[in-house]
Write a protein that holds these residues in place. Sequence first.
Motif, PDB file in Angstrom:
ATOM      1  N   PRO A 252       0.818  -1.218   0.000  1.00  0.00           N
ATOM      2  CA  PRO A 252       0.000   0.000   0.000  1.00  0.00           C
ATOM      3  C   PRO A 252       0.850   1.265   0.000  1.00  0.00           C
ATOM      4  N   PHE A 253       0.182   2.371  -0.230  1.00  0.00           N
ATOM      5  CA  PHE A 253       0.827   3.679  -0.122  1.00  0.00           C
ATOM      6  C   PHE A 253       1.204   3.913   1.340  1.00  0.00           C
ATOM      7  N   VAL A 254       2.456   4.283   1.583  1.00  0.00           N
ATOM      8  CA  VAL A 254       2.892   4.597   2.944  1.00  0.00           C
ATOM      9  C   VAL A 254       3.460   6.010   2.963  1.00  0.00           C
ATOM     10  N   THR A 255       3.526   6.574   4.141  1.00  0.00           N
ATOM     11  CA  THR A 255       3.961   7.957   4.280  1.00  0.00           C
ATOM     12  C   THR A 255       5.055   8.077   5.322  1.00  0.00           C
ATOM     13  N   VAL A 256       5.937   9.060   5.141  1.00  0.00           N
ATOM     14  CA  VAL A 256       6.924   9.413   6.148  1.00  0.00           C
ATOM     15  C   VAL A 256       6.838  10.919   6.374  1.00  0.00           C
ATOM     16  N   CYS A 257       7.233  11.340   7.544  1.00  0.00           N
ATOM     17  CA  CYS A 257       7.111  12.754   7.907  1.00  0.00           C
ATOM     18  C   CYS A 257       8.231  13.568   7.273  1.00  0.00           C
ATOM     19  N   GLY A 258       7.842  14.640   6.562  1.00  0.00           N
ATOM     20  CA  GLY A 258       8.806  15.545   5.952  1.00  0.00           C
ATOM     21  C   GLY A 258       8.649  16.948   6.489  1.00  0.00           C
ATOM     22  N   ASN A 259       9.420  17.867   5.938  1.00  0.00           N
ATOM     23  CA  ASN A 259       9.410  19.231   6.468  1.00  0.00           C
ATOM     24  C   ASN A 259       8.170  20.016   6.073  1.00  0.00           C
ATOM     25  N   HIS A 260       7.371  19.516   5.121  1.00  0.00           N
ATOM     26  CA  HIS A 260       6.109  20.177   4.790  1.00  0.00           C
ATOM     27  C   HIS A 260       4.915  19.515   5.462  1.00  0.00           C
ATOM     28  N   ASP A 261       5.112  18.324   5.998  1.00  0.00           N
ATOM     29  CA  ASP A 261       4.053  17.683   6.787  1.00  0.00           C
ATOM     30  C   ASP A 261       3.982  18.307   8.173  1.00  0.00           C
ATOM     31  N   VAL A 262       5.150  18.596   8.720  1.00  0.00           N
ATOM     32  CA  VAL A 262       5.273  19.263  10.017  1.00  0.00           C
ATOM     33  C   VAL A 262       6.305  20.363   9.846  1.00  0.00           C
TER      34      VAL A 262
ATOM     35  N   ASN B 191       8.870  23.309  11.007  1.00  0.00           N
ATOM     36  CA  ASN B 191       9.698  23.792  12.106  1.00  0.00           C
ATOM     37  C   ASN B 191       9.596  22.933  13.359  1.00  0.00           C
ATOM     38  N   GLY B 192       9.511  21.627  13.170  1.00  0.00           N
ATOM     39  CA  GLY B 192       9.464  20.737  14.313  1.00  0.00           C
ATOM     40  C   GLY B 192       8.082  20.506  14.874  1.00  0.00           C
ATOM     41  N   GLY B 193       7.107  21.338  14.485  1.00  0.00           N
ATOM     42  CA  GLY B 193       5.718  21.097  14.836  1.00  0.00           C
ATOM     43  C   GLY B 193       5.326  21.375  16.264  1.00  0.00           C
ATOM     44  N   THR B 194       6.101  22.175  16.987  1.00  0.00           N
ATOM     45  CA  THR B 194       5.784  22.410  18.388  1.00  0.00           C
ATOM     46  C   THR B 194       4.871  23.614  18.602  1.00  0.00           C
ATOM     47  N   ALA B 195       4.856  24.549  17.656  1.00  0.00           N
ATOM     48  CA  ALA B 195       4.124  25.796  17.875  1.00  0.00           C
ATOM     49  C   ALA B 195       2.619  25.588  17.969  1.00  0.00           C
ATOM     50  N   GLN B 196       2.059  24.796  17.060  1.00  0.00           N
ATOM     51  CA  GLN B 196       0.610  24.624  17.026  1.00  0.00           C
ATOM     52  C   GLN B 196       0.192  23.158  17.134  1.00  0.00           C
ATOM     53  N   GLY B 197       1.076  22.330  17.638  1.00  0.00           N
ATOM     54  CA  GLY B 197       0.737  20.934  17.821  1.00  0.00           C
ATOM     55  C   GLY B 197       0.729  20.116  16.555  1.00  0.00           C
ATOM     56  N   GLU B 198       1.395  20.601  15.488  1.00  0.00           N
ATOM     57  CA  GLU B 198       1.366  19.879  14.224  1.00  0.00           C
ATOM     58  C   GLU B 198       1.968  18.481  14.351  1.00  0.00           C
ATOM     59  N   SER B 199       3.010  18.351  15.152  1.00  0.00           N
ATOM     60  CA  SER B 199       3.680  17.070  15.292  1.00  0.00           C
ATOM     61  C   SER B 199       2.742  16.014  15.851  1.00  0.00           C
ATOM     62  N   ALA B 200       2.015  16.363  16.898  1.00  0.00           N
ATOM     63  CA  ALA B 200       1.074  15.423  17.506  1.00  0.00           C
ATOM     64  C   ALA B 200      -0.064  15.097  16.544  1.00  0.00           C
ATOM     65  N   THR B 201      -0.527  16.097  15.796  1.00  0.00           N
ATOM     66  CA  THR B 201      -1.611  15.875  14.837  1.00  0.00           C
ATOM     67  C   THR B 201      -1.163  14.922  13.737  1.00  0.00           C
ATOM     68  N   TYR B 202       0.024  15.171  13.206  1.00  0.00           N
ATOM     69  CA  TYR B 202       0.537  14.286  12.157  1.00  0.00           C
ATOM     70  C   TYR B 202       0.735  12.870  12.691  1.00  0.00           C
ATOM     71  N   ALA B 203       1.329  12.751  13.872  1.00  0.00           N
ATOM     72  CA  ALA B 203       1.601  11.432  14.435  1.00  0.00           C
ATOM     73  C   ALA B 203       0.313  10.643  14.629  1.00  0.00           C
ATOM     74  N   ALA B 204      -0.733  11.300  15.107  1.00  0.00           N
ATOM     75  CA  ALA B 204      -2.009  10.614  15.328  1.00  0.00           C
ATOM     76  C   ALA B 204      -2.579  10.115  14.005  1.00  0.00           C
ATOM     77  N   PHE B 205      -2.522  10.966  12.998  1.00  0.00           N
ATOM     78  CA  PHE B 205      -3.021  10.553  11.679  1.00  0.00           C
ATOM     79  C   PHE B 205      -2.175   9.434  11.097  1.00  0.00           C
ATOM     80  N   ALA B 206      -0.867   9.630  11.074  1.00  0.00           N
ATOM     81  CA  ALA B 206       0.021   8.702  10.373  1.00  0.00           C
ATOM     82  C   ALA B 206       0.017   7.322  11.015  1.00  0.00           C
ATOM     83  N   THR B 207       0.087   7.262  12.329  1.00  0.00           N
ATOM     84  CA  THR B 207       0.134   5.952  12.983  1.00  0.00           C
ATOM     85  C   THR B 207      -1.174   5.188  12.790  1.00  0.00           C
TER      86      THR B 207
END
Length: 244
Positions: free
Chosen positions: A6-16, A18-34
């Motif tokens: 299947p199609f799989v995804t990895v986290c890149g600099n446009h998915d999150v 600047n590290g994703g800490t300012a607006q919770g992007e990292s947690a949002t991406y992780a929840a979706f991706a996992t």
Amino acid sequence: AIPNLPFVTVCGNHDVRNGGTAQGESATYAAFATNYLTNALAPFLDGNTIDSTVYSFRYGRDLFVGLDYWKTDPYAVEQILLANADARYVFVLTHAPVLPMSKWVSREFMLGGSSQTVARRRLRRALARANAIVLAGHVHTFEHHDWYGDGGRITEAIVNCVGMNDSKVAFPAEPNVTASTVAEYGKDTTDALAPLYDEYRPGLKTCWESNASGHYRLEVSGSAVKLLYFGHDAVEPTKTLVLR
């Protein structure tokens, strides 16, 4: 080329950003991706789940490892590789390259920051000892590097699907090679980055770089691993890289 994968995804600099800490992007991406990966890869997980943005799965005899642009821990990668030491091929999926890029001379490769030297070398050593085949992107160039060192080998293909404009010139039928020798590796480097490229150059056996873009197909067999490049709207391969 790899049936039923299947199609799989990895986290890149446009998915999150600047590290994703300012607006919770990292947690949002992780929840979706996992959640997505656990469901998409269910036939290959033996009842397990994907609970991290650094993850792995087996496809028959081969191991696939996904890295996170922002949060790859070399220790976690080491543990994955140790647990799968019997894998025939180890494929590493990553947005940013593992080896310094040839065309775009910068520190924007995996763990390439000036304060990350220890982690960078640890990850490099783990991947080399697994004789990893790395599939990367990020820099909008088409590159092939084969590096020997740390007791093994890292073969990396940087793929590019982004054209510079709408003309067919941006999608040449044959890639426009802009560097093809080890001596040209990092040829535009700055004085500050020269020691970084000097660290890799002695182990580099292949250096191939082009500004071409198109689409790709990975072909895997017991005797070879090939990356087929299709320039522009080609229906037949216009270049084949033999990765193994």
